[in-house]
Design a protein around this motif. Structure first.
Motif, mmCIF file in Angstrom:
data_model
loop_
_atom_site.group_PDB
_atom_site.id
_atom_site.type_symbol
_atom_site.label_atom_id
_atom_site.label_comp_id
_atom_site.label_asym_id
_atom_site.label_seq_id
_atom_site.Cartn_x
_atom_site.Cartn_y
_atom_site.Cartn_z
ATOM 1 N N TYR A 197 0.815 -1.064 0.048
ATOM 2 C CA TYR A 197 0.065 0.165 -0.192
ATOM 3 C C TYR A 197 0.758 1.255 0.151
ATOM 4 C CZ TYR A 197 -3.031 -3.484 1.769
ATOM 5 O OH TYR A 197 -3.926 -4.824 1.928
ATOM 6 N N PRO A 198 0.377 2.288 -0.527
ATOM 7 C CA PRO A 198 0.936 3.756 -0.379
ATOM 8 C C PRO A 198 1.366 3.780 1.102
ATOM 9 C CG PRO A 198 -0.793 3.743 -1.623
ATOM 10 C CD PRO A 198 -1.012 2.643 -1.213
ATOM 11 N N CYS A 199 2.604 4.423 1.359
ATOM 12 C CA CYS A 199 3.092 4.688 2.602
ATOM 13 C C CYS A 199 4.497 5.524 2.569
ATOM 14 C CB CYS A 199 3.633 3.348 3.218
ATOM 15 S SG CYS A 199 4.621 2.205 2.496
ATOM 16 N N THR A 200 5.194 5.908 3.608
ATOM 17 C CA THR A 200 6.385 6.383 3.846
ATOM 18 C C THR A 200 7.501 5.592 4.365
ATOM 19 O OG1 THR A 200 5.395 8.520 3.846
ATOM 20 C CG2 THR A 200 7.714 8.618 4.308
ATOM 21 N N LEU A 201 8.545 5.506 3.975
ATOM 22 C CA LEU A 201 9.599 4.510 4.429
ATOM 23 C C LEU A 201 10.438 5.562 4.788
ATOM 24 C CD1 LEU A 201 10.153 2.101 1.554
ATOM 25 C CD2 LEU A 201 9.282 1.523 3.734
ATOM 26 N N THR A 202 11.339 5.240 5.788
ATOM 27 C CA THR A 202 12.405 6.156 6.468
ATOM 28 C C THR A 202 13.722 5.507 6.565
ATOM 29 O OG1 THR A 202 10.808 6.985 8.293
ATOM 30 C CG2 THR A 202 13.223 7.392 8.713
ATOM 31 N N TYR A 249 27.345 6.436 10.795
ATOM 32 C CA TYR A 249 28.775 6.058 10.227
ATOM 33 C C TYR A 249 29.879 6.770 11.586
ATOM 34 C CZ TYR A 249 33.475 6.116 8.107
ATOM 35 O OH TYR A 249 34.561 6.125 7.614
ATOM 36 N N VAL A 250 30.635 5.622 12.069
ATOM 37 C CA VAL A 250 31.646 6.181 12.909
ATOM 38 C C VAL A 250 32.835 6.460 12.247
ATOM 39 C CG1 VAL A 250 32.806 5.472 15.153
ATOM 40 C CG2 VAL A 250 30.566 4.468 14.560
ATOM 41 N N ASN A 251 33.461 7.818 12.451
ATOM 42 C CA ASN A 251 34.455 8.495 11.640
ATOM 43 C C ASN A 251 35.702 8.013 12.513
ATOM 44 O OD1 ASN A 251 34.664 10.037 13.862
ATOM 45 N ND2 ASN A 251 34.504 12.120 12.761
ATOM 46 N N ALA A 252 36.843 8.293 11.751
ATOM 47 C CA ALA A 252 38.105 7.995 12.332
ATOM 48 C C ALA A 252 38.375 8.526 13.535
ATOM 49 C CB ALA A 252 39.405 8.578 11.534
ATOM 50 N N ALA A 253 37.811 9.433 14.377
ATOM 51 C CA ALA A 253 38.015 10.228 15.497
ATOM 52 C C ALA A 253 36.869 9.327 16.435
ATOM 53 C CB ALA A 253 37.620 11.741 15.346
ATOM 54 N N GLY A 254 36.183 8.383 16.038
ATOM 55 C CA GLY A 254 35.271 7.791 17.087
ATOM 56 C C GLY A 254 34.044 8.585 17.158
ATOM 57 N N GLN A 255 33.681 9.404 16.268
ATOM 58 C CA GLN A 255 32.241 10.418 16.412
ATOM 59 C C GLN A 255 31.440 9.521 15.635
ATOM 60 O OE1 GLN A 255 33.884 13.676 14.917
ATOM 61 N NE2 GLN A 255 34.808 14.554 16.975
ATOM 62 N N THR A 256 30.235 9.410 16.130
ATOM 63 C CA THR A 256 28.951 8.842 15.290
ATOM 64 C C THR A 256 28.189 10.042 14.600
ATOM 65 O OG1 THR A 256 28.985 7.122 16.997
ATOM 66 C CG2 THR A 256 26.903 7.648 15.540
ATOM 67 N N LEU A 257 28.228 9.854 13.293
ATOM 68 C CA LEU A 257 27.428 10.665 12.313
ATOM 69 C C LEU A 257 26.293 10.107 11.883
ATOM 70 C CD1 LEU A 257 30.601 11.678 10.283
ATOM 71 C CD2 LEU A 257 29.807 12.793 12.551
ATOM 72 N N THR A 258 25.436 10.693 11.818
ATOM 73 C CA THR A 258 23.767 10.407 11.371
ATOM 74 C C THR A 258 23.235 11.192 10.357
ATOM 75 O OG1 THR A 258 23.811 9.366 13.508
ATOM 76 C CG2 THR A 258 21.693 9.500 12.216
ATOM 77 N N VAL A 259 22.406 10.736 9.643
ATOM 78 C CA VAL A 259 21.665 11.172 8.488
ATOM 79 C C VAL A 259 20.470 10.677 8.242
ATOM 80 C CG1 VAL A 259 22.651 10.475 6.474
ATOM 81 C CG2 VAL A 259 21.949 12.635 6.499
ATOM 82 N N THR A 260 19.319 11.266 8.069
ATOM 83 C CA THR A 260 18.069 10.508 7.866
ATOM 84 C C THR A 260 17.159 11.202 6.581
ATOM 85 O OG1 THR A 260 16.813 11.837 9.396
ATOM 86 C CG2 THR A 260 17.780 9.688 10.409
ATOM 87 N N GLY A 261 16.319 10.274 6.158
ATOM 88 C CA GLY A 261 15.588 10.843 4.831
ATOM 89 C C GLY A 261 14.393 9.974 4.768
ATOM 90 N N THR A 262 13.430 10.495 3.574
ATOM 91 C CA THR A 262 12.474 9.580 3.585
ATOM 92 C C THR A 262 12.133 9.004 2.127
ATOM 93 O OG1 THR A 262 11.118 11.469 3.358
ATOM 94 C CG2 THR A 262 11.004 10.708 5.457
ATOM 95 N N ILE A 263 11.404 7.938 1.892
ATOM 96 C CA ILE A 263 10.947 7.389 0.590
ATOM 97 C C ILE A 263 9.463 7.415 0.663
ATOM 98 C CG2 ILE A 263 11.372 5.950 -1.275
ATOM 99 C CD1 ILE A 263 14.153 5.306 -0.073
ATOM 100 N N VAL A 264 8.767 7.896 -0.399
ATOM 101 C CA VAL A 264 7.230 7.582 -0.724
ATOM 102 C C VAL A 264 7.127 6.768 -1.491
ATOM 103 C CG1 VAL A 264 5.253 8.897 -1.082
ATOM 104 C CG2 VAL A 264 7.152 10.422 0.172
#
Length: 540
Positions: A429-434, A439-454
């Motif tokens: 059915y029609p819906c929205t995916l997340t 990604y953990v960089n060389a300095a040990g920091q956790t980087l995050t990004v989000t988006g959607t797909i209809v």
């Protein structure tokens, strides 16, 4: 004088040394005697004087007293210390700090160097803690130059004293030969940031050969070592497009030079980690005042040359230090986990050989943000959804964790070497995916990004007034403008002043031409309905 031997004594244990002559002298005749002394072949001290007092007795109780009016001086060897002035850097190996020739006085027999001691003078400030080893070398090819042909006589590692004594050497000096020996030291890589000197001398009786203990004709000191120290920046991780302090240099001017030293060039000769493409600018500053001494942001190959006197003359005063700071600007397209370490040389108006300086510890590039490249819309039915994770410069990121959720499903995958994770899903059915990527960089920091797909499906009216659900369209992913999340860690050290700017071009994100979406398909369906209606009217 006939030269006949009248007597001898070869078993001497103490005074008096008695020699039985038993020689008859005729009446009213003079008789001349010569007394010869044979010197022992061992234990002699160079420069020691010898003079003998004797008595001569005859059978008539006549006693003659005689003393040696002119003492003889023992010459065991001639040793010459040769002045050498060296300027070194911390961590440098095989620095020649002594240069001594030994010439045994007896040229008819071979002899052996058995021991030699080098003593520091009060001017020495270097401690044994910062000396990894002493090595004594023999000038094997007799060219008076320390080179690869010379052989190690003895090495003393981890010394506990700045004075060094080599014993039990048994190093052959052939009859009639003059042998030269070199003393070298290996410096540790953490010599303190200060002006450091090492000055040694050979004292009397510091040279022992097989037939005695020798003095030197020129008693030191014969070398001064000035040590230029490097101190790595406290920054371990750096970000693309930023400027960081690579290391500090403390140049110690030779105290024997009354004119001071003119610092002329700082040349980047290569990189022990990373490549030329990872850097876009090198700046040299006075570490105390922050004054820019020179920079270079236009280079295509090594060496990268910075003229230190192009703006103002850079002079290190006599018996003083001059501190330099080296700043490096990282290319904005440098990938995560890239290591950067700069090798360079410092040229002055006094050094015949440039001072080699190396970055003790590489800096590691840690990216500050990531991007998602994904479709904006899909249709219901079976789909293969491709997600790509890249850094801000478009470099793919392997081992990113990508989660696709929503529409009654949840799935997690890890990106491959191309930064891609693919999902095969069936959407009812029609819906929205997340979409979420971390990604953990060389300095040990956790980087995050989000988006959607209809997810959508398409209907169009039939001639009977009903609606028919179209089969799922073949998916042509529509790639949206990448969403960016930038993670900037709180700096732990002061941000250095940025050197003259370099124009950098950030590559634009990859895009593709969108395929027709829901509105276009719906418009086509409407036109088909109108055509069907007109045909029916015509047939009535």
């Amino acid at each position: 004088m006939t030269g006949a031997i009248l007597g001898s004594n070869r078993s001497i244990n103490g005074f008096p040394v008695t020699i039985q002559l038993n020689t008859l002298i005729s009446d009213n005749v003079s008789y001349k005697l010569s007394v010869y002394i044979t010197i022992n072949t061992t234990g002699l001290i160079d420069g020691r004087n010898i003079a003998f007092n004797v008595t001569l007795r005859d059978n008539e109780s006549m006693v003659v007293y005689a003393s040696d009016p002119y003492p003889e001086t023992i010459n065991v060897l001639d040793a010459q210390a040769h002045p050498t002035y060296i300027h070194a850097v911390e961590g440098q190996k095989l620095i020649v700090v002594a240069n001594v020739t030994i010439d045994p006085a007896n040229n008819s027999v071979a002899t052996y160097l058995q021991a030699i001691t080098f003593n520091v003078t009060p001017i020495t400030t270097l401690t044994a803690t910062y000396i990894e080893s002493f090595i004594l070398w023999k000038d094997n090819n007799s060219n008076d130059i320390f080179d690869s042909q010379d052989e190690i006589v003895k090495e003393i590692t981890n010394p506990t004293d700045v004075n060094v004594t080599f014993t039990g050497l048994n190093s052959l000096i052939p009859a009639g030969d003059v042998n030269r020996y070199f003393l070298t030291i290996n410096l540790s890589s953490d010599v303190p940031e200060d002006k450091i000197y090492y000055q040694v001398e050979v004292l009397p009786q510091n040279i022992v050969i097989s037939n005695g203990t020798g003095n030197v004709t020129t008693v030191g000191p014969f070398l001064i070592l000035s040590i230029t120290t490097l101190n790595d920046s406290a920054i371990t991780y750096v970000q693309p497009g930023t400027t960081y302090l690579a290391y500090n240099i403390t140049y110690a001017e030779n105290m024997n030079d009354v004119t001071g030293a003119l610092l002329k060039w700082f040349n980047i000769t290569g990189m022990s980690a990373g490549s030329l493409m990872n850097i876009v600018n090198v700046t040299v500053k006075n570490a105390t005042s922050g004054t820019i001494l020179g920079y270079n942001n236009s280079f295509t190959t090594f060496p990268i040359c910075i003229n230190l006197s192009s703006l103002n003359q850079v002079v290190a005063p006599n018996n003083a230090t001059y501190k330099l700071s080296i700043y490096i600007t990282v290319n904005s397209s440098t990938p995560d986990n890239t290591q950067i370490a700069i090798n360079a040389e410092l040229v002055t108006n006094e050094t015949t050989t440039p001072l080699v300086v190396k970055d003790p510890n590489p800096e590691i590039v840690g990216i500050s943000g990531i991007r998602l490249i994904k479709p904006t819309r899909i249709t219901t039915g079976q789909n293969t959804i491709t997600i790509k994770v890249v850094d801000l410069a478009g470099n793919p990121l392997q081992n990113s964790i990508v989660t696709l959720s929503g529409c009654y499903l949840s799935s997690t995958k890890t990106t491959d070497q191309n930064g891609i994770a693919s999902f095969n899903v069936f959407i009812k059915y029609p819906c929205t995916l997340t979409v979420k990527a971390t990604y953990v960089n060389a300095a040990g920091q956790t980087l995050t990004v989000t988006g959607t797909i209809v997810a959508v499906y398409i209907r169009y009216p039939t001639g009977g007034g009903g609606y028919v659900v179209t089969p799922p369209l073949t998916q042509t992913p529509v790639i949206q403008t990448p969403e960016i999340v930038t993670y900037t860690p709180t700096p732990t050290t002061p941000t250095p002043t940025t050197p003259p700017p370099t124009t950098l071009t950030t590559p634009p994100p990859t895009t593709t031409t969108p395929s027709p979406g829901f509105e276009a398909v719906f418009a086509i369906a409407g036109l088909l309905a109108i055509v069907t209606y007109l045909r029916r009217k015509k047939g009535e």
